[in-house]
Design a protein around this motif. Structure first.
Motif, mmCIF file in Angstrom:
data_model
loop_
_atom_site.group_PDB
_atom_site.id
_atom_site.type_symbol
_atom_site.label_atom_id
_atom_site.label_comp_id
_atom_site.label_asym_id
_atom_site.label_seq_id
_atom_site.Cartn_x
_atom_site.Cartn_y
_atom_site.Cartn_z
ATOM 1 N N MET A 99 0.347 -1.011 0.299
ATOM 2 C CA MET A 99 0.021 0.345 -0.086
ATOM 3 C C MET A 99 0.471 0.998 0.200
ATOM 4 S SD MET A 99 -3.292 -1.383 2.873
ATOM 5 C CE MET A 99 -4.035 0.665 2.251
ATOM 6 N N CYS A 100 1.508 1.426 0.471
ATOM 7 C CA CYS A 100 3.109 2.422 0.851
ATOM 8 C C CYS A 100 3.463 2.701 -0.277
ATOM 9 C CB CYS A 100 3.581 2.870 2.477
ATOM 10 S SG CYS A 100 2.433 2.746 3.732
ATOM 11 N N ALA A 101 3.878 1.171 -0.931
ATOM 12 C CA ALA A 101 4.844 1.988 -2.193
ATOM 13 C C ALA A 101 3.629 2.193 -3.427
ATOM 14 C CB ALA A 101 5.077 0.311 -2.715
ATOM 15 N N SER A 102 2.365 1.217 -2.940
ATOM 16 C CA SER A 102 1.739 2.934 -4.351
ATOM 17 C C SER A 102 1.081 3.182 -4.059
ATOM 18 C CB SER A 102 0.295 1.337 -4.911
ATOM 19 O OG SER A 102 -0.202 1.895 -3.207
ATOM 20 N N ALA A 103 1.479 3.900 -2.852
ATOM 21 C CA ALA A 103 0.943 5.693 -2.584
ATOM 22 C C ALA A 103 1.942 6.002 -3.131
ATOM 23 C CB ALA A 103 1.266 5.861 -1.063
ATOM 24 N N GLU A 104 3.557 5.870 -2.864
ATOM 25 C CA GLU A 104 4.511 6.644 -2.891
ATOM 26 C C GLU A 104 4.690 6.535 -4.500
ATOM 27 O OE1 GLU A 104 7.968 4.427 -1.868
ATOM 28 O OE2 GLU A 104 7.406 4.385 0.646
ATOM 29 N N ILE A 105 4.102 5.906 -5.212
ATOM 30 C CA ILE A 105 4.634 6.085 -6.865
ATOM 31 C C ILE A 105 2.835 7.013 -7.249
ATOM 32 C CG2 ILE A 105 5.495 4.141 -7.538
ATOM 33 C CD1 ILE A 105 3.985 2.339 -8.291
ATOM 34 N N GLN A 106 1.964 7.380 -6.186
ATOM 35 C CA GLN A 106 0.481 7.639 -7.020
ATOM 36 C C GLN A 106 -0.787 7.064 -7.536
ATOM 37 O OE1 GLN A 106 1.751 11.552 -7.876
ATOM 38 N NE2 GLN A 106 2.704 11.863 -6.277
ATOM 39 N N ARG A 107 -0.761 5.951 -6.967
ATOM 40 C CA ARG A 107 -1.549 4.414 -7.905
ATOM 41 C C ARG A 107 -2.460 4.558 -6.678
ATOM 42 N NH1 ARG A 107 1.590 0.984 -12.881
ATOM 43 N NH2 ARG A 107 3.007 2.669 -13.463
ATOM 44 N N ALA A 130 -15.894 -13.846 -6.966
ATOM 45 C CA ALA A 130 -14.313 -13.093 -6.217
ATOM 46 C C ALA A 130 -15.411 -11.641 -6.044
ATOM 47 C CB ALA A 130 -13.597 -12.939 -6.792
ATOM 48 N N LEU A 131 -14.207 -11.012 -5.061
ATOM 49 C CA LEU A 131 -14.883 -9.723 -4.769
ATOM 50 C C LEU A 131 -14.082 -8.806 -5.008
ATOM 51 C CD1 LEU A 131 -16.070 -9.439 -1.552
ATOM 52 C CD2 LEU A 131 -17.746 -9.816 -3.327
ATOM 53 N N ALA A 132 -14.239 -8.146 -6.004
ATOM 54 C CA ALA A 132 -12.656 -6.990 -6.394
ATOM 55 C C ALA A 132 -13.233 -5.918 -5.267
ATOM 56 C CB ALA A 132 -13.707 -6.163 -7.714
ATOM 57 N N LEU A 133 -11.939 -5.035 -4.777
ATOM 58 C CA LEU A 133 -11.456 -4.020 -4.059
ATOM 59 C C LEU A 133 -10.428 -3.237 -4.184
ATOM 60 C CD1 LEU A 133 -10.987 -6.627 -0.995
ATOM 61 C CD2 LEU A 133 -13.146 -5.790 -1.728
ATOM 62 N N ALA A 134 -10.824 -2.064 -3.236
ATOM 63 C CA ALA A 134 -9.953 -0.647 -3.527
ATOM 64 C C ALA A 134 -9.511 -0.075 -2.506
ATOM 65 C CB ALA A 134 -10.943 0.218 -4.368
ATOM 66 N N ALA A 135 -7.874 0.226 -2.346
ATOM 67 C CA ALA A 135 -7.703 0.564 -1.066
ATOM 68 C C ALA A 135 -8.250 2.279 -0.507
ATOM 69 C CB ALA A 135 -5.878 0.468 -1.292
ATOM 70 N N PRO A 136 -8.330 2.370 0.470
ATOM 71 C CA PRO A 136 -7.616 3.310 1.385
ATOM 72 C C PRO A 136 -7.489 3.996 0.217
ATOM 73 C CG PRO A 136 -7.384 1.523 2.793
ATOM 74 C CD PRO A 136 -7.292 1.255 1.704
ATOM 75 N N ARG A 137 -8.020 5.119 0.356
ATOM 76 C CA ARG A 137 -6.536 6.343 -0.677
ATOM 77 C C ARG A 137 -5.172 6.763 -0.522
ATOM 78 N NH1 ARG A 137 -8.694 7.436 -6.654
ATOM 79 N NH2 ARG A 137 -10.024 7.106 -6.435
ATOM 80 N N PRO A 138 -4.414 6.795 -1.464
ATOM 81 C CA PRO A 138 -2.935 6.494 -0.550
ATOM 82 C C PRO A 138 -2.404 7.844 0.693
ATOM 83 C CG PRO A 138 -2.486 6.562 -3.147
ATOM 84 C CD PRO A 138 -4.385 6.640 -2.473
ATOM 85 N N ARG A 139 -3.360 9.184 0.711
ATOM 86 C CA ARG A 139 -3.021 9.717 1.682
ATOM 87 C C ARG A 139 -3.364 9.267 2.613
ATOM 88 N NH1 ARG A 139 -7.114 10.940 -1.994
ATOM 89 N NH2 ARG A 139 -9.188 12.103 -0.995
#
Length: 174
Positions: free
Chosen positions: A112-120, A160-169
């Motif tokens: 999650m933090c890695a995706s936040a760093e690359i703004q995805r 299956a369920l599709a999920l989205a992570a909390p926004r990076p911020r």
């Protein structure tokens, strides 16, 4: 014994392949790939790949990949909120003997933090049968964005369920 989350190396692959076969025997995860676990762990579209190490041995794994044409979670989120840069979390597993120490949560938080760093925006799909995994994502603030059907093998399907992570911020302080 303290665990360490670190980037995965090629030297980790044989041990992780054995762990994957163990995980499949216990949990039925993954539903595909255990016939050739090294190939399942080979991710040419990887953005980042990490392992959990305990006592010097790899005991867990997670990956971030570029979304591909078959990534239903990325497709659903795009349909719901428009196109945006995304990454897909996958290949998460922890050895049965190493569970109960928060390693899966540490691996997911690393991704999650890695995706936040690359703004995805981070998305994934989780099989309905994998209740413990769903509870982990739910606890970490992931939200369900839709239901999908995962097809594998000749004629096999799993809900299956599709999920989205909390926004990076919301997940990583910089």
């Amino acid at each position: 014994m303290a665990a360490m989350i670190r980037p995965r190396t090629d030297n980790d692959l044989p041990a992780l392949a054995k762990v994957l076969v163990e995980v499949h025997a216990v949990d039925g995860y993954p539903v595909e790939g255990v016939d050739d676990p090294l190939a399942w762990l080979d991710l040419p579209n990887a953005i980042g790949v990490w392992t959990a190490e305990l006592g010097g041995a790899p005991v867990g794994h997670v990956a971030l990949t570029e979304p591909g044409p078959g990534d239903d979670a990325a497709r659903l989120l795009t349909e719901q909120s428009g196109p945006e840069p995304m990454a897909v979390l996958g290949r998460l597993f922890v050895a049965p003997a190493a569970r109960g120490q928060g390693l899966a949560e540490q691996l997911v938080n690393t991704a999650m933090c890695a995706s936040a760093e690359i703004q995805r925006q981070l998305v994934l799909d989780v099989m309905v049968k994998d209740r413990a995994a769903f509870r982990l994502y739910e606890r970490l603030g992931w939200r369900t964005i839709g239901e999908i059907t995962h097809q594998y093998g000749a004629n096999n399907v799993e809900g299956a369920l599709a999920l989205a992570a909390p926004r990076p911020r919301e997940i990583c302080a910089h």
